[in-house]
Scaffold this motif. Sequence first.
Motif, PDB file in Angstrom:
ATOM      1  N   GLN A 191     -14.612 -59.772-100.641  1.00  0.00           N
ATOM      2  CA  GLN A 191     -13.317 -60.416-100.784  1.00  0.00           C
ATOM      3  C   GLN A 191     -12.187 -59.457-100.414  1.00  0.00           C
ATOM      4  OE1 GLN A 191     -12.796 -63.568-101.383  1.00  0.00           O
ATOM      5  NE2 GLN A 191     -14.990 -64.027-101.672  1.00  0.00           N
ATOM      6  N   PRO A 192     -11.113 -59.957 -99.823  1.00  0.00           N
ATOM      7  CA  PRO A 192     -10.025 -59.080 -99.370  1.00  0.00           C
ATOM      8  C   PRO A 192      -9.013 -58.735-100.456  1.00  0.00           C
ATOM      9  CG  PRO A 192      -9.563 -61.313 -98.704  1.00  0.00           C
ATOM     10  CD  PRO A 192     -10.889 -61.360 -99.414  1.00  0.00           C
ATOM     11  N   ASP A 193      -9.332 -59.047-101.727  1.00  0.00           N
ATOM     12  CA  ASP A 193      -8.326 -58.880-102.785  1.00  0.00           C
ATOM     13  C   ASP A 193      -7.857 -57.436-102.925  1.00  0.00           C
ATOM     14  OD1 ASP A 193      -8.655 -61.558-103.231  1.00  0.00           O
ATOM     15  OD2 ASP A 193     -10.102 -61.296-104.865  1.00  0.00           O
ATOM     16  N   ASP A 194      -8.772 -56.471-102.721  1.00  0.00           N
ATOM     17  CA  ASP A 194      -8.390 -55.072-102.925  1.00  0.00           C
ATOM     18  C   ASP A 194      -7.816 -54.430-101.659  1.00  0.00           C
ATOM     19  OD1 ASP A 194     -10.770 -55.278-101.585  1.00  0.00           O
ATOM     20  OD2 ASP A 194     -11.654 -53.471-102.474  1.00  0.00           O
ATOM     21  N   LEU A 195      -7.657 -55.212-100.594  1.00  0.00           N
ATOM     22  CA  LEU A 195      -7.071 -54.675 -99.370  1.00  0.00           C
ATOM     23  C   LEU A 195      -5.550 -54.748 -99.435  1.00  0.00           C
ATOM     24  CD1 LEU A 195      -9.404 -56.300 -96.669  1.00  0.00           C
ATOM     25  CD2 LEU A 195      -9.397 -53.924 -97.421  1.00  0.00           C
ATOM     26  N   PRO A 196      -4.857 -53.903 -98.688  1.00  0.00           N
ATOM     27  CA  PRO A 196      -3.386 -53.962 -98.676  1.00  0.00           C
ATOM     28  C   PRO A 196      -2.908 -55.251 -98.014  1.00  0.00           C
ATOM     29  CG  PRO A 196      -4.173 -52.445 -97.003  1.00  0.00           C
ATOM     30  CD  PRO A 196      -5.370 -52.825 -97.831  1.00  0.00           C
ATOM     31  N   SER A 197      -1.697 -55.661 -98.356  1.00  0.00           N
ATOM     32  CA  SER A 197      -1.108 -56.835 -97.719  1.00  0.00           C
ATOM     33  C   SER A 197      -0.725 -56.494 -96.281  1.00  0.00           C
ATOM     34  CB  SER A 197       0.127 -57.286 -98.491  1.00  0.00           C
ATOM     35  OG  SER A 197       1.139 -56.295 -98.412  1.00  0.00           O
ATOM     36  N   LYS A 198      -0.311 -57.497 -95.554  1.00  0.00           N
ATOM     37  CA  LYS A 198       0.071 -57.262 -94.166  1.00  0.00           C
ATOM     38  C   LYS A 198       1.255 -56.313 -94.065  1.00  0.00           C
ATOM     39  CE  LYS A 198       0.659 -61.430 -92.580  1.00  0.00           C
ATOM     40  NZ  LYS A 198       0.901 -62.508 -91.578  1.00  0.00           N
ATOM     41  N   ILE A 199       2.209 -56.463 -94.967  1.00  0.00           N
ATOM     42  CA  ILE A 199       3.389 -55.597 -94.917  1.00  0.00           C
ATOM     43  C   ILE A 199       3.023 -54.164 -95.265  1.00  0.00           C
ATOM     44  CG2 ILE A 199       5.630 -55.151 -95.987  1.00  0.00           C
ATOM     45  CD1 ILE A 199       6.062 -58.115 -96.206  1.00  0.00           C
ATOM     46  N   GLU A 200       2.168 -54.002 -96.280  1.00  0.00           N
ATOM     47  CA  GLU A 200       1.728 -52.652 -96.630  1.00  0.00           C
ATOM     48  C   GLU A 200       0.951 -52.014 -95.477  1.00  0.00           C
ATOM     49  OE1 GLU A 200      -0.547 -53.450-100.081  1.00  0.00           O
ATOM     50  OE2 GLU A 200       1.134 -53.292-101.474  1.00  0.00           O
ATOM     51  N   ALA A 201       0.065 -52.804 -94.864  1.00  0.00           N
ATOM     52  CA  ALA A 201      -0.702 -52.288 -93.738  1.00  0.00           C
ATOM     53  C   ALA A 201       0.211 -51.939 -92.559  1.00  0.00           C
ATOM     54  CB  ALA A 201      -1.747 -53.314 -93.309  1.00  0.00           C
ATOM     55  N   HIS A 202       1.219 -52.797 -92.348  1.00  0.00           N
ATOM     56  CA  HIS A 202       2.190 -52.520 -91.286  1.00  0.00           C
ATOM     57  C   HIS A 202       2.900 -51.203 -91.560  1.00  0.00           C
ATOM     58  CE1 HIS A 202       6.125 -53.791 -89.090  1.00  0.00           C
ATOM     59  NE2 HIS A 202       5.470 -52.865 -88.438  1.00  0.00           N
ATOM     60  N   ARG A 203       3.266 -50.980 -92.821  1.00  0.00           N
ATOM     61  CA  ARG A 203       3.948 -49.740 -93.180  1.00  0.00           C
ATOM     62  C   ARG A 203       3.055 -48.524 -92.919  1.00  0.00           C
ATOM     63  NH1 ARG A 203       4.924 -50.892 -98.003  1.00  0.00           N
ATOM     64  NH2 ARG A 203       7.046 -51.677 -97.778  1.00  0.00           N
ATOM     65  N   VAL A 204       1.763 -48.640 -93.272  1.00  0.00           N
ATOM     66  CA  VAL A 204       0.829 -47.527 -93.063  1.00  0.00           C
ATOM     67  C   VAL A 204       0.651 -47.259 -91.568  1.00  0.00           C
ATOM     68  CG1 VAL A 204      -1.558 -46.777 -93.342  1.00  0.00           C
ATOM     69  CG2 VAL A 204      -0.385 -47.919 -95.225  1.00  0.00           C
ATOM     70  N   ALA A 205       0.393 -48.338 -90.793  1.00  0.00           N
ATOM     71  CA  ALA A 205       0.192 -48.167 -89.359  1.00  0.00           C
ATOM     72  C   ALA A 205       1.441 -47.614 -88.693  1.00  0.00           C
ATOM     73  CB  ALA A 205      -0.202 -49.505 -88.732  1.00  0.00           C
ATOM     74  N   ALA A 206       2.613 -48.127 -89.102  1.00  0.00           N
ATOM     75  CA  ALA A 206       3.864 -47.648 -88.518  1.00  0.00           C
ATOM     76  C   ALA A 206       4.124 -46.189 -88.886  1.00  0.00           C
ATOM     77  CB  ALA A 206       5.025 -48.526 -88.987  1.00  0.00           C
ATOM     78  N   GLN A 207       3.758 -45.801 -90.109  1.00  0.00           N
ATOM     79  CA  GLN A 207       3.972 -44.423 -90.534  1.00  0.00           C
ATOM     80  C   GLN A 207       3.101 -43.461 -89.736  1.00  0.00           C
ATOM     81  OE1 GLN A 207       6.319 -43.272 -92.754  1.00  0.00           O
ATOM     82  NE2 GLN A 207       5.675 -41.329 -91.865  1.00  0.00           N
ATOM     83  N   ARG A 208       1.854 -43.889 -89.454  1.00  0.00           N
ATOM     84  CA  ARG A 208       0.955 -43.037 -88.689  1.00  0.00           C
ATOM     85  C   ARG A 208       1.511 -42.794 -87.288  1.00  0.00           C
ATOM     86  NH1 ARG A 208      -4.278 -45.394 -87.923  1.00  0.00           N
ATOM     87  NH2 ARG A 208      -5.324 -43.384 -88.025  1.00  0.00           N
TER      88      ARG A 208
END
Length: 421
Positions: A250-267
């Motif tokens: 289940q994807p419940d413990d995965l980051p949301s799209k915005i959080e993932a966007h923030r991580v990818a953008a930060q990298r």
Amino acid sequence: MILVGNQRGGGRDLARHLLKDDNERVVVHDMRGFASNDLHSAFQESYAISRGTKCKQHLFSLSLNPPQDAKARTEDFEDAVNRAEKALGLEGQPRAIVFHEKIGEDGQMRRHAHSVWCRIDIENMRAVQLSFTKTKLQEVARDFYLDHGWKMPRGFVRHEERDPRNFTLQEWQQCKRVKRDPTKMKEVFQDAWSISDGKTGFANALKAHGLILARGDRRGHVAVDHNGEAYAVSRYTGLKAKQVRDRLGQPDDLPSKIEAHRVAAQRVTDRLLELQEEQHQAAKQKLERLRTDQQAARNSRQAETQRLEGRQTERSLAEQAARDARVRTGVRGLFDWVTGKRKQIKAQNQIEAENAKRRDESERAKLKAAHEAHRKKQIQSAGSASVERKSTKKELEQDIKVLTAVQPEKKERREVYRKRR
């Protein structure tokens, strides 16, 4: 070692191709697992066995070509064949290895090899499943190049090199101009899926391409890039959502799209900051080199001017001495004066002196014009470099500003609004 392989039938044609006499030399190096001792009979044997299955492409043919400047031994070819066999899952299958020697366009003798496997698993009477053979062979070839210290072709660079964190400035600028190819994106997802057996492995495989595994708006699995674009895992892998959940959970413990966007953008932002610093250091070094070149050019111009002045002075003295030698003295000089010849000689000397003066002035003018043209060229080059440097700096600053302007989550926005009130 370039490895190119494909599944095929037509054993008779393949045997004829491998044994054709347009090569300088053909050697059947190894026959393993076949009851027959020649290629034609061996491939017919493979075909006969395949008739007990539904497999039509019962052979897998692999060509092995070393680099032109490499001296590959027989053991190297055997090692490459064994590595490919293991990667493809054809270990223990009947196999034939054939060496070809042929004169290349440069007149040098070239040696390459072919290896052919029977795909039919006799014990289970079914064909060995071959998936992603191109990717697997490319990985084998890449490792082979590294182990032997050969110069690796550009196409063998790992997919991880496409990670935006590893982009050079030129690659980043090109990446911005070219949109992602859907076909390539599907290959990325399918390759990542094929080499992973769970959520962690799949997430790491996607991260190597600058994608962050996240939770979609509809509780599905998505991958988000640094632009905030979300790619549905089930769509790009060609699987059903249930199959994706069975492997990834289940994807419940995965980051949301915005959080993932923030991580990818930060990298990517971190890499852009590195590029910004690299540009700053490169600009400093280029400025120092420019100043050094300008000083060297200035010294060279001064030296050329001094050499020209020295040559002109030396020539002028020699020419003046020759003109003075024409004017005779004593009785002969008196005779020249009486006859009017002295006047003619002085007039000739005057004309020659004026011509020599104009010649020297012309030489100095030409040298000055050449120096001025070179100086202008240096100034223009420095100006163009400065404009390009400022443009690149501005572009990087804008990109960093865009990437760092990721919108916060709804909860964060409500908290900020509450605090402001």
